[in-house]
Motif scaffolding. Structure first.
Motif, mmCIF file in Angstrom:
data_model
loop_
_atom_site.group_PDB
_atom_site.id
_atom_site.type_symbol
_atom_site.label_atom_id
_atom_site.label_comp_id
_atom_site.label_asym_id
_atom_site.label_seq_id
_atom_site.Cartn_x
_atom_site.Cartn_y
_atom_site.Cartn_z
ATOM 1 N N MET A 1 0.702 -1.266 0.110
ATOM 2 C CA MET A 1 0.037 0.003 -0.064
ATOM 3 C C MET A 1 0.856 1.149 -0.144
ATOM 4 S SD MET A 1 -3.090 0.943 0.079
ATOM 5 C CE MET A 1 -3.785 2.852 0.125
ATOM 6 N N PRO A 2 0.660 2.021 -0.731
ATOM 7 C CA PRO A 2 1.436 3.484 -0.942
ATOM 8 C C PRO A 2 1.452 4.205 0.361
ATOM 9 C CG PRO A 2 -0.677 3.791 -2.055
ATOM 10 C CD PRO A 2 -0.528 2.369 -1.419
ATOM 11 N N ALA A 3 2.488 5.203 0.348
ATOM 12 C CA ALA A 3 2.648 6.315 1.154
ATOM 13 C C ALA A 3 2.025 7.612 0.752
ATOM 14 C CB ALA A 3 3.866 6.449 1.930
ATOM 15 N N THR A 4 1.227 8.320 1.616
ATOM 16 C CA THR A 4 0.697 9.604 1.043
ATOM 17 C C THR A 4 1.549 10.611 1.970
ATOM 18 O OG1 THR A 4 -1.451 8.726 0.743
ATOM 19 C CG2 THR A 4 -1.428 10.978 1.120
ATOM 20 N N SER A 5 1.751 11.747 1.296
ATOM 21 C CA SER A 5 2.251 12.994 2.135
ATOM 22 C C SER A 5 1.485 14.322 1.778
ATOM 23 C CB SER A 5 3.764 13.293 1.587
ATOM 24 O OG SER A 5 3.519 13.821 0.124
ATOM 25 N N VAL A 6 1.332 15.021 2.941
ATOM 26 C CA VAL A 6 0.664 15.858 3.372
ATOM 27 C C VAL A 6 1.423 17.277 3.191
ATOM 28 C CG1 VAL A 6 -1.218 17.400 4.697
ATOM 29 C CG2 VAL A 6 -1.359 14.791 4.214
ATOM 30 N N ILE A 7 1.485 18.293 2.230
ATOM 31 C CA ILE A 7 2.561 19.286 2.240
ATOM 32 C C ILE A 7 2.032 20.627 2.228
ATOM 33 C CG2 ILE A 7 4.498 20.232 1.096
ATOM 34 C CD1 ILE A 7 5.227 17.446 2.017
ATOM 35 N N ASP A 21 -5.626 14.619 10.095
ATOM 36 C CA ASP A 21 -6.636 14.032 10.983
ATOM 37 C C ASP A 21 -7.647 13.393 10.099
ATOM 38 O OD1 ASP A 21 -7.774 13.503 13.651
ATOM 39 O OD2 ASP A 21 -9.414 14.971 13.181
ATOM 40 N N LEU A 22 -8.080 13.998 8.999
ATOM 41 C CA LEU A 22 -9.058 13.313 8.353
ATOM 42 C C LEU A 22 -8.439 12.097 7.621
ATOM 43 C CD1 LEU A 22 -10.427 16.647 6.389
ATOM 44 C CD2 LEU A 22 -12.010 14.788 7.892
ATOM 45 N N LEU A 23 -7.229 12.074 6.883
ATOM 46 C CA LEU A 23 -6.759 10.975 6.380
ATOM 47 C C LEU A 23 -6.230 9.828 7.306
ATOM 48 C CD1 LEU A 23 -4.659 12.803 3.568
ATOM 49 C CD2 LEU A 23 -7.142 11.841 3.579
ATOM 50 N N THR A 24 -6.164 10.156 8.803
ATOM 51 C CA THR A 24 -5.287 9.229 9.532
ATOM 52 C C THR A 24 -6.132 7.845 9.636
ATOM 53 O OG1 THR A 24 -4.339 11.013 10.884
ATOM 54 C CG2 THR A 24 -4.595 8.877 12.108
ATOM 55 N N GLU A 25 -7.533 7.889 9.514
ATOM 56 C CA GLU A 25 -8.206 6.742 9.842
ATOM 57 C C GLU A 25 -7.923 5.851 8.537
ATOM 58 O OE1 GLU A 25 -12.291 7.679 10.280
ATOM 59 O OE2 GLU A 25 -12.495 8.497 8.440
ATOM 60 N N GLN A 26 -7.487 6.143 7.429
ATOM 61 C CA GLN A 26 -6.991 5.366 6.399
ATOM 62 C C GLN A 26 -5.495 4.647 6.549
ATOM 63 O OE1 GLN A 26 -7.943 7.818 2.959
ATOM 64 N NE2 GLN A 26 -9.814 8.477 3.989
ATOM 65 N N ILE A 222 1.237 4.517 5.002
ATOM 66 C CA ILE A 222 1.944 5.543 5.653
ATOM 67 C C ILE A 222 1.586 6.919 5.045
ATOM 68 C CG2 ILE A 222 4.332 6.169 6.258
ATOM 69 C CD1 ILE A 222 5.253 3.464 5.266
ATOM 70 N N LEU A 223 1.184 7.654 6.429
ATOM 71 C CA LEU A 223 0.737 9.025 6.107
ATOM 72 C C LEU A 223 2.135 9.861 6.528
ATOM 73 C CD1 LEU A 223 -1.470 10.927 5.069
ATOM 74 C CD2 LEU A 223 -2.213 11.133 7.511
ATOM 75 N N LEU A 224 2.670 10.713 5.678
ATOM 76 C CA LEU A 224 3.655 11.743 6.137
ATOM 77 C C LEU A 224 3.382 13.004 6.293
ATOM 78 C CD1 LEU A 224 5.310 9.568 3.482
ATOM 79 C CD2 LEU A 224 6.841 10.185 5.601
ATOM 80 N N GLU A 225 3.559 13.541 7.451
ATOM 81 C CA GLU A 225 2.827 14.975 7.706
ATOM 82 C C GLU A 225 3.866 16.029 7.725
ATOM 83 O OE1 GLU A 225 1.381 14.527 11.460
ATOM 84 O OE2 GLU A 225 0.766 16.562 11.674
ATOM 85 N N GLY A 226 4.047 16.748 6.713
ATOM 86 C CA GLY A 226 4.943 17.844 6.427
ATOM 87 C C GLY A 226 4.731 19.097 7.451
ATOM 88 N N ALA A 227 5.643 19.587 7.990
ATOM 89 C CA ALA A 227 5.435 20.945 9.052
ATOM 90 C C ALA A 227 5.819 22.002 8.292
ATOM 91 C CB ALA A 227 6.387 20.636 10.161
ATOM 92 N N ARG A 261 9.970 6.578 -4.194
ATOM 93 C CA ARG A 261 9.198 5.748 -4.914
ATOM 94 C C ARG A 261 8.175 4.864 -4.119
ATOM 95 N NH1 ARG A 261 11.932 -0.240 -4.534
ATOM 96 N NH2 ARG A 261 10.609 -0.434 -6.498
ATOM 97 N N TYR A 262 7.970 5.220 -2.692
ATOM 98 C CA TYR A 262 6.998 4.590 -2.049
ATOM 99 C C TYR A 262 5.891 5.805 -1.939
ATOM 100 C CZ TYR A 262 9.870 0.239 -0.921
ATOM 101 O OH TYR A 262 10.432 -0.658 -0.953
ATOM 102 N N VAL A 263 6.001 6.946 -2.161
ATOM 103 C CA VAL A 263 5.400 8.062 -1.714
ATOM 104 C C VAL A 263 4.421 8.343 -3.077
ATOM 105 C CG1 VAL A 263 5.061 10.419 -1.324
ATOM 106 C CG2 VAL A 263 6.877 9.274 -0.426
ATOM 107 N N THR A 264 3.329 7.509 -3.258
ATOM 108 C CA THR A 264 2.551 7.584 -4.870
ATOM 109 C C THR A 264 1.476 8.468 -4.492
ATOM 110 O OG1 THR A 264 1.334 5.782 -3.588
ATOM 111 C CG2 THR A 264 3.060 5.212 -4.929
#
Ligand code: IMP
Length: 430
Positions: A1-7, A21-26, A222-227, A261-264
């Motif tokens: 399953m791919p990783a998602t990042s939020v920037i 927070d909205l995406l965390t449950e997935q 995986i969810l990657l949370e940018g600051a 490559r994992y951040v799709t």
């Protein structure tokens, strides 16, 4: 399953916390990977409001693993205070939190240096840092000689190492005339203080890089949370009025250890307008009634420092640049409700510089200071929209405003936020 990042695609404070927070449950794992306690986000969970700066907002779901990865700079007292505050309010913090032994540690000298250098040699305008020691800690990381990582706190010889570094810092500060700051650094006291932090943090400390590589290979979500935001990126932002880490999408891999490559999927978060805290040019700034309207309605005051934020119109030139830089797939447009009641709205569609019109975002801060925004004016809407849950129920002018942003930035809008609560969210297609 791919990783998602939020920037964040502007100068920070884009309300990324709500999107995460909205995406965390997935997702099974939520990761913070750069910055430190300069970030602050407010999360409304179980009807209560929490302010977090180092711990990922996934912490409110006990089944989610929260990771503070190698690229973050850790202020141990702040991290522990967050842990204690969460626990005292009944939030489970234990095996669900993992902090990288590779992460660098912020010491009292970093905070003193931040105070001393914040307005030094930047051409008359202070960077306006959060004074949390972030830049000085990253400087020591890059310089290596005075750097201390979290894992070092558990190694033999750490008392001597802290004493050595403290002595050097004391001399440096005294040499720069900061005698009070120099005198405040007591090597033995600092060692004891940090040994205490290390003991309390030990249950959380581990090899997050290895953990995340295993997670990628085992197809964990995986969810990657940018600051902060991409315009504050140390390499690609409005240098020197930036933070000290790669806060755009390009920083995800270096900070977390998760290969690109994992951040799709990359979600770019923007406000429906622009804000900035601290110094530096801001072409669409509205230091007038419009700016005040936005500040009041949007409660635009810093989460960490409570400084009033500078407010202005949406800058599509800047956001198109950071969207491309961060490899964004889709946009989340936040705080659309803040613009209600303004008679008309403006979007910056190009810059004029030296008689020429351009959509290129300048590399040099002096050029950014000189550009004149070229605006397109759109009609506003007068009604409240915070109760709206479907795109088609938004006023026509709000839809036209969103469509124009999407077309100028060149990406679809997937999420629109019309208020702080989870429910006050519109998902595209609804
Ligand atoms: P520093 O990160 O404390 O070194 O501050 C450098 C610049 O980044 C200053 O303009 C800060 O106001 C800004 N900054 C740092 N963190 C944030 C954030 O989380 N939101 C918005 N601006 C930030």
């Amino acid at each position: 399953m791919p990783a998602t990042s939020v920037i964040g695609l502007q100068w920070g404070d884009e309300a990324k916390g709500k999107v995460v927070d909205l995406l965390t449950e997935q997702h099974e794992i939520v990761v913070r990977y750069q910055g430190g306690a300069n970030a602050g986000h407010t999360v409304v969970a179980n009807g209560q409001t929490y302010k977090l700066s180092l711990i990922p907002s996934g912490i409110f779901r006990p089944e989610v693993r929260c990771v503070v990865a190698a690229g973050v700079v850790i202020h141990p007292a702040t991290l522990l205070a967050e842990v204690e505050n969460l626990k005292s309010r009944g939030v489970y913090v234990g095996s669900n939190l993992m902090v990288s032994e590779r992460a660098h540690v912020i010491f009292p000298w970093h905070i003193e240096e931040d105070r001393l250098f914040n307005d030094a040699c930047t051409g008359g305008e202070a960077i306006g840092t959060t004074l949390r020691g972030i830049g000085p800690c990253y400087r020591d990381k890059a310089g290596r000689s005075f750097a201390i990582r979290l894992g070092d706190l558990y190694r033999p010889g750490i008392a001597d190492r802290i004493a050595q570094v403290a002595e050097f810092k004391r001399k440096t500060l005294a040499g720069l005339g900061a005698h009070e700051a120099a005198a405040s650094l007591d090597p033995d006291g600092i060692y004891k203080e940090y040994a205490g932090y290390a003991e309390r943090l030990q249950p959380f400390v581990g090899d997050t890089t290895d953990f995340l590589l295993d997670a990628c290979e085992n197809e964990k979500r995986i969810l990657l949370e940018g600051a902060q935001g991409a315009l504050l990126d140390i390499d690609h932002g409005t240098f020197p009025f930036v933070t000290a880490s790669n806060s755009s999408g390009v920083g995800v891999s270096s900070g977390s250890g998760v290969p690109g490559r994992y951040v799709t999927k990359v979600i770019g978060v923007v406000k429906a307008y622009s804000t900035r805290v601290g110094g530096g040019p801001f072409p669409t700034e509205q230091d007038n009634e419009t700016g005040q309207h936005i500040r009041q309605r949007g409660n635009e005051y810093g989460t960490v420092t409570r400084r009033p934020r500078r407010c202005g119109w949406f800058d599509a030139v800047a956001v198109r640049y950071t969207t491309r830089l961060s490899g964004v797939d889709a946009l989340a447009v936040m705080l659309l409700d803040v613009l209600s009641e303004l008679p008309e709205l403006r979007i910056c569609v190009a810059y004029e510089w030296k008689g020429k019109t351009t959509t290129r975002f300048p590399a040099h801060v002096d050029e950014l200071r000189e550009v004149q925004p070229v605006y397109e004016t759109l009609p506003g809407w007068q009604q409240e929209i915070s109760h709206v849950r479907r795109v088609r129920d938004l006023p026509l002018s709000a839809r036209a405003y969103l469509d124009r942003i999407a077309s100028l930035v060149g990406r679809p809008i997937e999420i629109v936020s019309v208020g702080p609560d989870r429910e006050q969210t519109i998902f595209a297609g609804q």
